[in-house]
Design a protein around this motif. Structure first.
Motif, mmCIF file in Angstrom:
data_model
loop_
_atom_site.group_PDB
_atom_site.id
_atom_site.type_symbol
_atom_site.label_atom_id
_atom_site.label_comp_id
_atom_site.label_asym_id
_atom_site.label_seq_id
_atom_site.Cartn_x
_atom_site.Cartn_y
_atom_site.Cartn_z
ATOM 1 N N LEU A 1 9.587 12.613 -13.063
ATOM 2 C CA LEU A 1 8.277 13.082 -12.617
ATOM 3 C C LEU A 1 7.308 11.927 -12.372
ATOM 4 N N THR A 2 7.513 10.794 -13.009
ATOM 5 C CA THR A 2 6.740 9.608 -12.635
ATOM 6 C C THR A 2 7.102 9.178 -11.225
ATOM 7 N N ASN A 3 8.383 9.150 -10.941
ATOM 8 C CA ASN A 3 8.859 8.828 -9.589
ATOM 9 C C ASN A 3 8.304 9.817 -8.571
ATOM 10 N N LEU A 4 8.397 11.110 -8.900
ATOM 11 C CA LEU A 4 7.923 12.149 -7.980
ATOM 12 C C LEU A 4 6.417 12.050 -7.761
ATOM 13 N N GLY A 5 5.658 11.856 -8.848
ATOM 14 C CA GLY A 5 4.208 11.800 -8.731
ATOM 15 C C GLY A 5 3.735 10.668 -7.836
ATOM 16 N N ILE A 6 4.335 9.508 -7.957
ATOM 17 C CA ILE A 6 3.935 8.371 -7.124
ATOM 18 C C ILE A 6 4.349 8.590 -5.676
ATOM 19 N N ARG A 7 5.514 9.174 -5.471
ATOM 20 C CA ARG A 7 5.983 9.414 -4.108
ATOM 21 C C ARG A 7 5.153 10.490 -3.401
ATOM 22 N N GLN A 8 4.497 11.372 -4.167
ATOM 23 C CA GLN A 8 3.701 12.430 -3.562
ATOM 24 C C GLN A 8 2.275 12.003 -3.225
ATOM 25 N N VAL A 9 1.915 10.766 -3.528
ATOM 26 C CA VAL A 9 0.588 10.269 -3.144
ATOM 27 C C VAL A 9 0.502 10.267 -1.620
ATOM 28 N N PRO A 10 -0.534 10.873 -1.029
ATOM 29 C CA PRO A 10 -0.619 10.961 0.441
ATOM 30 C C PRO A 10 -0.480 9.606 1.116
ATOM 31 N N GLY A 11 0.321 9.602 2.176
ATOM 32 C CA GLY A 11 0.594 8.353 2.875
ATOM 33 C C GLY A 11 -0.648 7.736 3.504
ATOM 34 N N ASP A 12 -1.589 8.576 3.948
ATOM 35 C CA ASP A 12 -2.782 8.005 4.580
ATOM 36 C C ASP A 12 -3.634 7.235 3.576
ATOM 37 N N LEU A 13 -3.634 7.680 2.305
ATOM 38 C CA LEU A 13 -4.368 6.938 1.287
ATOM 39 C C LEU A 13 -3.707 5.587 1.002
ATOM 40 N N VAL A 14 -2.380 5.589 0.984
ATOM 41 C CA VAL A 14 -1.658 4.333 0.773
ATOM 42 C C VAL A 14 -1.917 3.376 1.940
ATOM 43 N N GLU A 15 -1.911 3.908 3.173
ATOM 44 C CA GLU A 15 -2.184 3.067 4.338
ATOM 45 C C GLU A 15 -3.604 2.520 4.298
ATOM 46 N N ALA A 16 -4.554 3.343 3.832
ATOM 47 C CA ALA A 16 -5.933 2.872 3.736
ATOM 48 C C ALA A 16 -6.048 1.745 2.707
ATOM 49 N N ALA A 17 -5.351 1.885 1.595
ATOM 50 C CA ALA A 17 -5.369 0.824 0.581
ATOM 51 C C ALA A 17 -4.770 -0.466 1.131
ATOM 52 N N ASP A 18 -3.693 -0.331 1.897
ATOM 53 C CA ASP A 18 -3.092 -1.513 2.514
ATOM 54 C C ASP A 18 -4.048 -2.145 3.527
ATOM 55 N N ALA A 19 -4.749 -1.312 4.271
ATOM 56 C CA ALA A 19 -5.675 -1.816 5.289
ATOM 57 C C ALA A 19 -6.827 -2.595 4.667
ATOM 58 N N PHE A 20 -7.232 -2.209 3.469
ATOM 59 C CA PHE A 20 -8.315 -2.912 2.784
ATOM 60 C C PHE A 20 -7.815 -4.128 2.001
ATOM 61 N N GLY A 21 -6.536 -4.436 2.153
ATOM 62 C CA GLY A 21 -6.000 -5.647 1.533
ATOM 63 C C GLY A 21 -5.649 -5.527 0.066
ATOM 64 N N SER A 22 -5.361 -4.325 -0.420
ATOM 65 C CA SER A 22 -4.993 -4.158 -1.823
ATOM 66 C C SER A 22 -3.638 -4.785 -2.106
ATOM 67 N N THR A 23 -3.529 -5.429 -3.242
ATOM 68 C CA THR A 23 -2.237 -5.943 -3.671
ATOM 69 C C THR A 23 -1.385 -4.770 -4.176
ATOM 70 N N PRO A 24 -0.063 -4.941 -4.266
ATOM 71 C CA PRO A 24 0.775 -3.848 -4.790
ATOM 72 C C PRO A 24 0.327 -3.378 -6.180
ATOM 73 N N MET A 25 -0.084 -4.315 -7.033
ATOM 74 C CA MET A 25 -0.521 -3.917 -8.371
ATOM 75 C C MET A 25 -1.835 -3.145 -8.325
ATOM 76 N N GLN A 26 -2.778 -3.585 -7.497
ATOM 77 C CA GLN A 26 -4.037 -2.858 -7.348
ATOM 78 C C GLN A 26 -3.790 -1.456 -6.793
ATOM 79 N N LYS A 27 -2.920 -1.375 -5.825
ATOM 80 C CA LYS A 27 -2.607 -0.080 -5.217
ATOM 81 C C LYS A 27 -1.979 0.863 -6.252
ATOM 82 N N LEU A 28 -1.118 0.310 -7.104
ATOM 83 C CA LEU A 28 -0.467 1.121 -8.128
ATOM 84 C C LEU A 28 -1.472 1.600 -9.177
ATOM 85 N N LEU A 29 -2.278 0.672 -9.704
ATOM 86 C CA LEU A 29 -3.161 0.990 -10.822
ATOM 87 C C LEU A 29 -4.390 1.794 -10.414
#
Length: 278
Positions: free
Chosen positions: A169-197
């Motif tokens: 369920l940890t795996n499932l919960g992270i995978r269910q995070v909307p892709g557009d939010l992840v793309e927005a975090a990447d666009a703002f230059g978030s590091t993988p750790m910042q994006k995760l936390l």
């Protein structure tokens, strides 16, 4: 013509013997570590007067889950105390909390690894399938071989049996995070750790907590099995009642397990609700 038997059992026993010969100090350290946690928690719970601890648990339940759960906690724990199973129930609680804590500390990082790496998920998924379908009694054999009789092999077997929901369920919960939010975090230059936390874990908390809730319930379901290899607690009373065909005693001891299960279930469920409202 009979086909020759594949010696899987002999291979397993050979691997077990090799581990006993070469990893004895490691297992000894694990035994001391786990044993100190369980005994410390059990001694801490039983050091306080039962009525004081009942009051503390009731206040905790009210703070997290409000009046109805608090009332059930008060009445349920007082019933356990009245029936004479208080000390054993606290030992069971110590075992369940230790197994659950270890499962969370191991399971959440593994689940994060599965969510972030497809190769890790492909390796871990069949292992989890194996862990969830193998009869729980089978885990007791190597656990006893490596850690001897007592509470430690019971905790180890409980961890193996109960950790899969947290990972899945940890795996499932992270995978269910909307892709557009992840793309927005990447666009703002978030590091993988910042994006995760700051993004993925906060959104995935309800799903992760559902997995933790299931892990706690599965760990609690192992208390009777663990009592067969020397783990103390209310499971001993249930097991003894079964072997002596004492239905009334078994029902009373079973009630103590049920009360503990409902309290832990309601508190962990409402913990997510409280956190989201806050």
């Amino acid at each position: 013509m009979d086909l020759p038997k594949i010696p899987i059992g002999k291979w397993v026993e050979a691997g077990e013997a090799w581990l006993e010969s070469n990893a004895g100090p490691v297992f000894g350290g694990i035994k001391v570590f786990i044993g100190s946690i369980v005994n410390g928690l059990a001694d801490g719970f039983n050091a306080l007067p039962p009525l004081v601890l009942i009051a503390l648990f009731t206040v905790l339940a009210y703070w997290i889950a409000k009046a109805r759960v608090a009332l059930f906690t008060l009445l349920g724990l007082f019933l356990v105390y009245n029936l004479g199973y208080w000390e054993n129930t606290m030992e069971t609680l110590a075992l369940v909390l230790t197994a659950s804590l270890i499962s969370i500390l191991l399971g959440v990082p593994i689940g994060i690894g599965c969510a972030r790496n497809e190769k890790v998920q492909k390796i871990v998924t069949p292992v989890l399938d194996f862990m969830q379908t193998m009869p729980a009694f089978v885990y007791l054999l190597p656990a006893v071989s490596f850690f001897s009789l007592g509470v430690v092999p019971g905790v180890v077997a409980s961890v193996i049996f109960s950790i899969p929901p947290t990972i899945r369920l940890t795996n499932l919960g992270i995978r269910q995070v909307p892709g557009d939010l992840v793309e927005a975090a990447d666009a703002f230059g978030s590091t993988p750790m910042q994006k995760l936390l700051k993004l993925q874990l906060p959104i995935a908390v309800p799903t992760i907590m559902a997995g933790i809730n299931q892990t706690i319930m599965l760990a609690l379901s192992m208390v009777v099995v663990a009592s067969m290899i020397g783990a103390q607690g209310v499971g001993v009373d249930v097991y003894r009642a079964v072997t002596q065909t004492k239905t009334g005693v078994g029902f009373e001891a079973g009630l103590a397990v049920v009360v503990l299960a409902i309290i832990l279930d309601r508190i962990t469920q409402n913990l997510v609700t409280k956190k989201r409202k806050g």
